[in-house]
Design an enzyme around this catalytic site. Sequence first.
Site, mmCIF file in Angstrom:
data_model
loop_
_atom_site.group_PDB
_atom_site.id
_atom_site.type_symbol
_atom_site.label_atom_id
_atom_site.label_comp_id
_atom_site.label_asym_id
_atom_site.label_seq_id
_atom_site.Cartn_x
_atom_site.Cartn_y
_atom_site.Cartn_z
ATOM 1 N N GLY A 68 -8.756 8.435 11.548
ATOM 2 C CA GLY A 68 -7.425 7.931 11.854
ATOM 3 C C GLY A 68 -6.572 9.055 12.393
ATOM 4 N N GLN A 73 1.205 13.494 14.469
ATOM 5 C CA GLN A 73 0.204 14.554 14.284
ATOM 6 C C GLN A 73 -0.109 15.287 15.590
ATOM 7 O OE1 GLN A 73 -2.703 11.946 11.993
ATOM 8 N NE2 GLN A 73 -2.993 13.922 11.000
ATOM 9 N N CYS A 110 -6.878 14.835 5.433
ATOM 10 C CA CYS A 110 -6.010 14.588 6.584
ATOM 11 C C CYS A 110 -6.217 15.703 7.607
ATOM 12 C CB CYS A 110 -4.563 14.574 6.098
ATOM 13 S SG CYS A 110 -3.375 14.329 7.424
ATOM 14 N N LEU A 111 -6.240 15.340 8.887
ATOM 15 C CA LEU A 111 -6.440 16.339 9.941
ATOM 16 C C LEU A 111 -5.317 17.377 9.940
ATOM 17 C CD1 LEU A 111 -7.563 14.022 12.904
ATOM 18 C CD2 LEU A 111 -9.026 15.412 11.424
ATOM 19 N N HIS A 152 -2.648 5.291 4.954
ATOM 20 C CA HIS A 152 -2.514 6.746 5.150
ATOM 21 C C HIS A 152 -1.815 7.032 6.491
ATOM 22 C CE1 HIS A 152 -4.221 11.007 5.025
ATOM 23 N NE2 HIS A 152 -3.784 10.888 6.277
ATOM 24 N N GLU A 153 -2.282 6.349 7.548
ATOM 25 C CA GLU A 153 -1.704 6.576 8.879
ATOM 26 C C GLU A 153 -0.265 6.060 8.942
ATOM 27 O OE1 GLU A 153 -3.222 8.612 10.653
ATOM 28 O OE2 GLU A 153 -5.056 8.467 9.501
ATOM 29 N N HIS A 156 2.234 8.496 7.793
ATOM 30 C CA HIS A 156 2.591 9.545 8.762
ATOM 31 C C HIS A 156 3.835 9.151 9.571
ATOM 32 C CE1 HIS A 156 -0.414 12.632 8.395
ATOM 33 N NE2 HIS A 156 -1.418 11.776 8.475
HETATM 34 NI NI NI Z 1 -3.394 12.147 7.918
#
Ligand code: NI
Length: 206
Positions: A68, A73, A110-111, A152-153, A156
């Site tokens: 995701g 991000q 998470c990235l 989760h996304e 953000h």
């Molecule tokens: Ni994330």
Amino acid sequence: MKKFFSIIFGFSLGIITMFNTGAQVLDIKKQDDPILREISTEVTNFDEQLEMLIDDMSDTMKESKGVGIAAPQVGKKLRVFLVEYDGEITEYVNPTITVRKGEQTSIEGCLSVPNIFGKVIRPKYIRGKAFDKYGEEFEFEAEGDEARIICHEYDHLEGKLFTDFAIKTLTNKQIITTMAITIIGTIVLGLIIGYFASPYVIAFFN
Ligand code: NI
């Protein structure tokens, strides 16, 4: 021979052109970047620029092996995220989650928060609405892992990171150490049991 190489060269060029959509891999903003703490704004123009952003986000997600990715991000304060589930990538533009039911606890990463993993409680089932990149509205429902990734996304877009409410966080190193201890422990325990059980095993087969 020259002709052979020309054909190979032409063929390779053709293949590269076919697969090159012009999308690029973008830099992923990390944890302490203030954009990750802002509330993203609604998309109003469903134009070529949005399409390009989604293509770039898709390439960035694939390159980083994520499941995701959300626009903040990659430095864009827009209500857009992508989720890869079951080999399919879905884009969610201006999403709303209207129903959240049940509870599930799982480990997340998470990235934007590299090498940290955390136990997070999420709804088991969700339902909501979003738009695709062409401005077409669609309804979605998801459960299990897919619901967890979407939540989760979505966070953000609200300036939240999973580390804000993770029950427990672990670093990469801690996870490897825990796994190593578990494996070694299992082997040692197996050997001990084997040692004490061996006379009975031998007796049984005799
Ligand atoms: Ni994330």
